[in-house]
Design an enzyme around this catalytic site. Structure first.
Site, PDB file in Angstrom:
ATOM      1  N   ALA A   1       0.832  -1.202   0.000  1.00 43.09           N
ATOM      2  CA  ALA A   1       0.000   0.000   0.000  1.00 43.09           C
ATOM      3  C   ALA A   1       0.866   1.251   0.000  1.00 43.09           C
ATOM      4  O   ALA A   1       1.983   1.253   0.541  1.00 43.09           O
ATOM      5  CB  ALA A   1      -0.912  -0.010   1.220  1.00 43.09           C
TER       6      ALA A   1
ATOM      7  N   GLY B   1       2.385   4.883   1.050  1.00 48.39           N
ATOM      8  CA  GLY B   1       2.646   5.451   2.370  1.00 48.39           C
ATOM      9  C   GLY B   1       3.941   4.930   2.955  1.00 48.39           C
ATOM     10  O   GLY B   1       4.635   4.081   2.374  1.00 48.39           O
ATOM     11  N   ILE B   2       4.276   5.434   4.133  1.00 46.90           N
ATOM     12  CA  ILE B   2       5.494   5.026   4.834  1.00 46.90           C
ATOM     13  C   ILE B   2       5.298   3.630   5.411  1.00 46.90           C
ATOM     14  O   ILE B   2       4.309   3.369   6.097  1.00 46.90           O
ATOM     15  CB  ILE B   2       5.832   6.024   5.958  1.00 46.90           C
ATOM     16  CG1 ILE B   2       6.049   7.425   5.365  1.00 46.90           C
ATOM     17  CG2 ILE B   2       7.070   5.571   6.729  1.00 46.90           C
ATOM     18  CD1 ILE B   2       6.196   8.504   6.408  1.00 46.90           C
TER      19      ILE B   2
ATOM     20  N   GLY C   1       5.411   0.535   7.804  1.00 45.74           N
ATOM     21  CA  GLY C   1       5.450   0.438   9.253  1.00 45.74           C
ATOM     22  C   GLY C   1       6.430  -0.610   9.735  1.00 45.74           C
ATOM     23  O   GLY C   1       6.901  -1.465   8.973  1.00 45.74           O
TER      24      GLY C   1
ATOM     25  N   ASP D   1     -12.830   0.466  12.425  1.00 48.30           N
ATOM     26  CA  ASP D   1     -13.122  -0.924  12.778  1.00 48.30           C
ATOM     27  C   ASP D   1     -12.306  -1.837  11.867  1.00 48.30           C
ATOM     28  O   ASP D   1     -11.997  -1.488  10.720  1.00 48.30           O
ATOM     29  CB  ASP D   1     -14.608  -1.197  12.603  1.00 48.30           C
ATOM     30  CG  ASP D   1     -15.055  -2.493  13.275  1.00 48.30           C
ATOM     31  OD1 ASP D   1     -14.261  -3.061  14.057  1.00 48.30           O
ATOM     32  OD2 ASP D   1     -16.192  -2.922  13.030  1.00 48.30           O
TER      33      ASP D   1
END
Length: 595
Positions: A328, A330-331, A333, A384
């Protein structure tokens, strides 16, 4: 001569019939307890017993798994493994289908059957011969047995709008009186006329309202729609307590976006008594046509069926798409591998087998944090998650880099079987735009309005989490996302703590020049110590972001703010987080009560 399909054999196994009966009895017990808990929500609301209401909502989440475990144990105690042959299991499903003919919750009962079977059978049996891969029993036109219908119908052309609204509210038979019902229905009528006054009344004009209130936190909600000609106008009437303990009608909501947020995946589940849940879902679908059926079942507390429907939608999407799963945007994790299918609006999160420094956690602890969020009030600021085991993906749909990364950092949860990749455990969440990307895009486009909105929403999200006794832990922008309604939501849970478990401190002044120049703190730091004055070092390097943060949320950088909120919670106060904008509330409201 043409050949025809062989005539089906008669069902002959007593074990199969008894097994089906045991499973259905287990489901019926579950749903009876589920309804009893949902009905008690009215009493808690009437008595303003918010602690009991929150506890009941949390406990109800665990009812389903407890009944599944009971049923599995009963079957294992009753039968030897050799008794339950493949042929018997096929007959079990056929008997079960017959038992659901006049059932009021067949779709839920089918999901319960799947849960029991998937705890007993190997995953190679997870196809339609043995479990309900597809639904079998229709949920259309199921009538309630009780005198109370699914919804009531009112006719304002005949009775007048004010009298109709009064009947809508009094028909719920709440034991706590309204402070001034005449005033409240007058305000509601005025808002209706302001919004729809120019629309000519058609002969079929009517108001339909679901017969039971929806309860969540401190609020009760009447859900309905006005029909006029070929048009339908959904609405929600929130009912709250005032400071004297009496009831007030707080607002009349009919904006589509506001209603979507009220039923958002970032909210706690509603408590509502439903004899025929599919009828409630059908009604809500007419109000929220863009919300998938899976999300509506989930927000009603029927999250296991929500998971089942979501997975069916996912499989259907896979059959009708051809893009590939990949890491995905983004940075990346330290705890999770997050991947996505570009054409599908969700992300898939897999816990890594090990975590590099500075992370100090375990896989078990990460799962505990996600379970905490599942049970906690998410106040519209935490996503959620759907938790799955043994999910099969087509190998050819995985990008090579994604599969290589999973093999490297999470080999214990990965299996390859022919053309399939099996992931033994993962979470699925709604896909959002990471806040750091949102802020960077706003900065690059010189969109100061978007930049200020993002920073303001970020601070609002933190403050509303604090009101729910949640400290995010890692407050970096990459751990927050922006929804399609431009709300900021927290979605990285591995470091969250209860506010009441944190110790908010100020940094003591250095004792000498050596302290001031030291690379390490000159003061002791315990595990849950938090120093709010340090937040700015990590969060406010961008001067534009800093300007808007200090304008709206400078108090988040002070130890006093956090300590006061902690003390407020310890003293038993339930802070107020409204699921709709303040400007929607009627002007008489002085309640400060939330829903």
């Amino acid at each position: 001569m043409t050949t025809s399909a062989s005539f089906p054999k008669l069902l002959s196994s007593q074990i199969a019939f008894d097994t089906a009966r045991m499973i259905l009895d287990g489901f019926d017990k579950h749903y009876r307890l589920f309804r009893e808990a949902s009905r008690r929500a009215q009493q808690y609301f009437e008595e303003a017993d918010w602690s009991a209401a929150q506890l009941a909502a949390r406990e109800r989440i665990d009812f389903y798994d407890a009944r599944v475990r009971e049923c599995v144990q009963a079957l294992e105690d009753e039968y030897q493994q050799d008794d339950l042959t493949d042929e018997v299991w096929r007959e079990v499903k056929l008997h079960y289908i017959g038992m659901l003919t006049d059932h009021k919750q067949p779709e839920l009962a089918e999901t319960f059957f799947n849960s029991v079977c998937c705890n007993i059978l190997h995953r190679t049996y997870f196809h339609n011969d043995f479990i309900f891969v597809r639904p079998t029993v229709s949920t259309e036109y199921i009538d309630t047995d009780a005198a109370l219908p699914t919804y009531r119908v009112y006719y304002p052309l005949k009775d007048g709008m004010q009298y109709t609204l009064k009947r809508v509210l009094t028909n719920f038979r709440l034991q706590t009186p309204f402070a001034d019902l005449e005033r409240d229905v007058g305000l509601a009528e005025a808002r209706i006329r302001a919004a729809f006054g120019d629309i000519a009344a058609e002969p079929n004009q009517q108001i339909q309202v679901l017969s039971n209130l929806f309860y969540r936190n401190k609020g009760a909600y009447a859900i309905g729609k006005m029909i006029n000609g070929a048009r339908e106008y959904p609405f929600v009437l929130p009912i709250l307590h005032d400071r004297d303990g009496q009831l007030v009608l707080d607002a009349l909501l009919f904006d589509d976006k506001i209603l979507a947020v009220l039923f958002s995946f970032t909210r706690a589940y509603f408590m509502v008594d439903m004899e025929v849940p599919s009828a409630y879902v059908e009604f809500l679908r007419s109000l929220l046509p863009n919300k998938p059926r899976s999300e509506i079942y989930t927000i009603l507390g029927l999250q296991k069926l929500g998971k089942t429907l979501f997975y069916r939608d996912f499989l259907r999407h896979l059959r009708h798409s051809s893009d590939r799963f990949d890491i995905a945007p983004g940075i990346r994790g330290l705890v999770m591998v997050v991947f996505a299918l570009p054409s599908f609006p969700y992300v898939f999160k897999v816990i890594k087998d090990y975590f590099p420094a500075p992370k100090e956690t375990t896989k078990a602890l990460v799962k505990e944090k996600y379970l905490l969020v599942k049970h906690h009030d998410r106040v519209g600021r935490m996503a959620d998650t759907l938790e799955y085991s043994s999910v099969a993906f087509p190998r050819g749909r995985f990008a090579d880099g994604l599969l290589a990364e999973l093999k490297q950092v999470a080999p214990s949860v990965l299996e390859e079987e022919g053309e399939q990749v099996i992931i033994k455990h993962l979470y699925i969440e709604r896909r959002m735009l990471p806040l750091n990307i949102y802020l960077n895009d706003a900065e690059n486009n010189n969109d100061q309005a978007a930049l200020e909105h993002g920073v303001r929403e970020y601070g609002n999200a933190i403050k509303e989490l604090v009101a729910a006794n949640i400290f995010p832990g890692d407050m970096l922008y990459k751990n927050f996302g922006v929804t399609r309604h431009n709300r900021v939501v927290f979605y990285d849970y591995d470091e969250i703590e209860y506010i009441t478990d944190c110790n908010f401190r100020t940094i003591p002044p250095p004792r000498n020049e050596e302290d001031e120049m030291a690379a390490e703190p000159w003061y002791p730091v315990a595990r849950n110590d938090v120093f709010p004055e340090q937040f700015g070092v990590f969060l406010l390097g961008n001067q534009n972001v800093k300007k808007y943060f200090l304008k709206h949320h400078a108090d988040l950088l002070t130890q006093q703010y956090w300590q006061q909120r902690k003390q407020h919670i310890l003293e038993g106060y339930f802070d107020d987080v409204f699921p709709y904008p303040q400007e929607c509330r009627f002007t008489h409201t002085e309640t400060g009560k939330t829903g």
